[in-house]
Design an enzyme around this catalytic site. Structure first.
Site, PDB file in Angstrom:
ATOM      1  N   HIS A 251      -1.880  -9.184 -26.711  1.00 46.27           N
ATOM      2  CA  HIS A 251      -0.542  -9.544 -25.952  1.00 46.27           C
ATOM      3  C   HIS A 251      -0.326 -11.072 -25.746  1.00 46.27           C
ATOM      4  CE1 HIS A 251       2.995  -8.863 -23.961  1.00 46.27           C
ATOM      5  NE2 HIS A 251       2.783  -7.618 -23.033  1.00 46.27           N
TER       6      HIS A 251
ATOM      7  N   ARG B 247       6.313  -4.580 -30.558  1.00 44.18           N
ATOM      8  CA  ARG B 247       5.281  -3.735 -29.890  1.00 44.18           C
ATOM      9  C   ARG B 247       4.896  -2.563 -30.623  1.00 44.18           C
ATOM     10  NH1 ARG B 247       5.037  -2.666 -23.548  1.00 44.18           N
ATOM     11  NH2 ARG B 247       4.456  -4.851 -23.670  1.00 44.18           N
TER      12      ARG B 247
ATOM     13  N   LYS C 133      12.124  10.397 -41.050  1.00 48.68           N
ATOM     14  CA  LYS C 133      12.024  10.842 -42.592  1.00 48.68           C
ATOM     15  C   LYS C 133      10.981  10.693 -43.191  1.00 48.68           C
ATOM     16  CE  LYS C 133      17.295  10.043 -42.385  1.00 48.68           C
ATOM     17  NZ  LYS C 133      18.198   9.280 -43.071  1.00 48.68           N
TER      18      LYS C 133
ATOM     19  N   ARG D 209       9.513  -4.494 -18.826  1.00 46.88           N
ATOM     20  CA  ARG D 209       9.480  -5.665 -18.441  1.00 46.88           C
ATOM     21  C   ARG D 209       9.710  -6.555 -19.919  1.00 46.88           C
ATOM     22  NH1 ARG D 209       7.914  -4.821 -14.435  1.00 46.88           N
ATOM     23  NH2 ARG D 209       6.460  -3.415 -15.553  1.00 46.88           N
ATOM     24  N   THR D 210       8.735  -6.355 -20.914  1.00 50.10           N
ATOM     25  CA  THR D 210       8.648  -7.222 -22.115  1.00 50.10           C
ATOM     26  C   THR D 210       9.913  -7.232 -22.894  1.00 50.10           C
ATOM     27  OG1 THR D 210       6.176  -6.778 -21.958  1.00 50.10           O
ATOM     28  CG2 THR D 210       7.317  -7.829 -23.965  1.00 50.10           C
TER      29      THR D 210
HETATM   30  C1  NCD Z   1       1.303  -4.798 -20.245  1.00 52.45           C
HETATM   31  C2  NCD Z   1       1.157  -4.233 -21.682  1.00 52.45           C
HETATM   32  O1  NCD Z   1       2.208  -3.631 -21.925  1.00 52.45           O
HETATM   33  O2  NCD Z   1       0.090  -4.434 -22.414  1.00 52.45           O
HETATM   34  N1  NCD Z   1       2.563  -4.858 -19.774  1.00 52.45           N
HETATM   35  C3  NCD Z   1       3.467  -5.875 -19.740  1.00 52.45           C
HETATM   36  O3  NCD Z   1       3.827  -6.154 -21.099  1.00 52.45           O
HETATM   37  N2  NCD Z   1       3.620  -6.792 -18.997  1.00 52.45           N
HETATM   38  C4  NCD Z   1       0.366  -4.254 -19.352  1.00 52.45           C
HETATM   39  C5  NCD Z   1       0.227  -2.851 -19.163  1.00 52.45           C
HETATM   40  O4  NCD Z   1       1.033  -2.066 -19.689  1.00 52.45           O
HETATM   41  O5  NCD Z   1      -0.673  -2.376 -18.281  1.00 52.45           O
END
Ligand code: NCD
Length: 320
Positions: free
Chosen positions: A144, A116, A95, A65-66
């Protein structure tokens, strides 16, 4: 914490690392920009605020999703992307290149970096290396921020305010980074009461309880579904964060401590509430709930993710 730059209604050139950078005026500004973008999207498929811009999406942790929400946001703004998933398996990191060097590499090609990573504080580390804006798309069990902003936008969309709300946040409050950002965001607004439902092992850390309480949130910890008050305006459900457990049996034991079923909704819910979940869900919401008009997780909430990110990116690149 002092090295987070406050937004103070000036987004241009800023990193987005933590909700700590925000205040109610900056959030209102973001919401207004979001509405503006939604209006424009009614008649256009692309609103070109990121034309001639390149964004690198660097995802050291799984994401569907993100990453696609950011990718769609950038492309709908007329920008282009380098999308790098699992760099630890495929990049020069294999490496032995340091994290800092990798960030420098991507900085060379990009106007913005979206990252991320599985380590708390990693986005901050990246932002200390890169001179271009860095956006935190989830750092370990830290924060987040873009998820929290879209969650708040969604709550605001329903109730037209972020003050004097009663809500429930359930699931993994220890490792859930979206929860940490959301609680901080809600603490900026007065009169909010949040019930926290979690297994004992996954309670919100005591220092966070103290801090958010000091900021003005009323937090009430519960451990039983029957203790959910019937007047919550939103339920924010989360999955137990499997990847943060060293011992998998421990995860298995508590992963389904709390599940939204039609019965639970009937007994503890009310007709005006909405149900949210950052997703992915892994069994903690019964799919029979999905068709309920109060279930906003697969529809409005997710859609708002793209809009909020479009607004945020337009603001930090200075296009709006
Ligand atoms: C969340 C995350 O990655 O923290 N996912 C997201 O980005 N919607 C929640 C999760 O992974 O549970």
């Amino acid at each position: 914490v002092s090295n987070y730059q406050k937004i103070n209604q000036q987004y241009k050139g800023k990193d987005i690392i933590s909700l700590q950078q925000f205040d109610t005026s900056s959030i209102s500004q973001l919401f207004e920009t979001t509405k503006h973008i939604i209006t424009q999207l009614n008649t256009n498929t692309i609103v070109p605020y990121l034309q001639n811009k390149l964004a690198t999406l660097l995802f050291f942790e799984p994401s569907s999703r993100t990453i696609s929400s950011f990718s769609a946001s950038i492309k709908r703004l007329g920008g282009v992307t380098i999308e790098y998933q699992n760099p630890l398996e495929t990049s020069s990191a294999v490496k032995g290149e340091t994290f800092e060097d990798s960030i420098k590499v991507f900085e060379t090609y990009s106007d913005i970096i979206i990252i991320r990573h599985f380590e708390n504080g990693s986005a901050l580390r990246a932002s200390n290396v890169a001179d271009i804006p860095v956006v935190n798309a989830g750092d370990g069990y830290g924060e987040h921020p873009t998820q929290a902003l879209l969650d708040m936008y969604t709550i605001h969309q329903r109730f037209n305010t972020l003050e004097n709300l009663t809500g429930l946040i359930a699931g993994d409050l220890l490792y859930g980074r979206t929860v940490h950002s959301l609680l901080r965001g809600l603490s900026f607004y007065k009169g909010n009461t949040i019930y926290l439902l979690s297994p004992k092992r996954l309670m919100l850390p005591e220092k966070d309880v103290k801090e958010y309480t000091k900021l003005g949130l009323k937090l009430i910890q519960i451990h039983d579904e029957e203790d959910i008050p019937k007047n919550c305006q939103f339920w924010y459900w989360t999955r137990v964060q499997k990847e943060r457990f060293a011992i998998q049996e421990e995860y298995e034991k508590i992963k389904h401590s709390f599940i939204i079923t039609p019965n639970l909704l009937k007994n503890q819910g009310n007709k005006n509430m909405i149900i949210l979940h950052p997703l992915p869900r892994v069994g903690e919401i019964d799919p029979r709930i999905d068709s309920d008009p109060r279930a906003w997780y697969l529809s409005k909430q997710m859609k708002n993710g793209m809009y909020i990110r479009m607004a945020l990116l337009s603001l930090i690149t200075g296009a709006l």
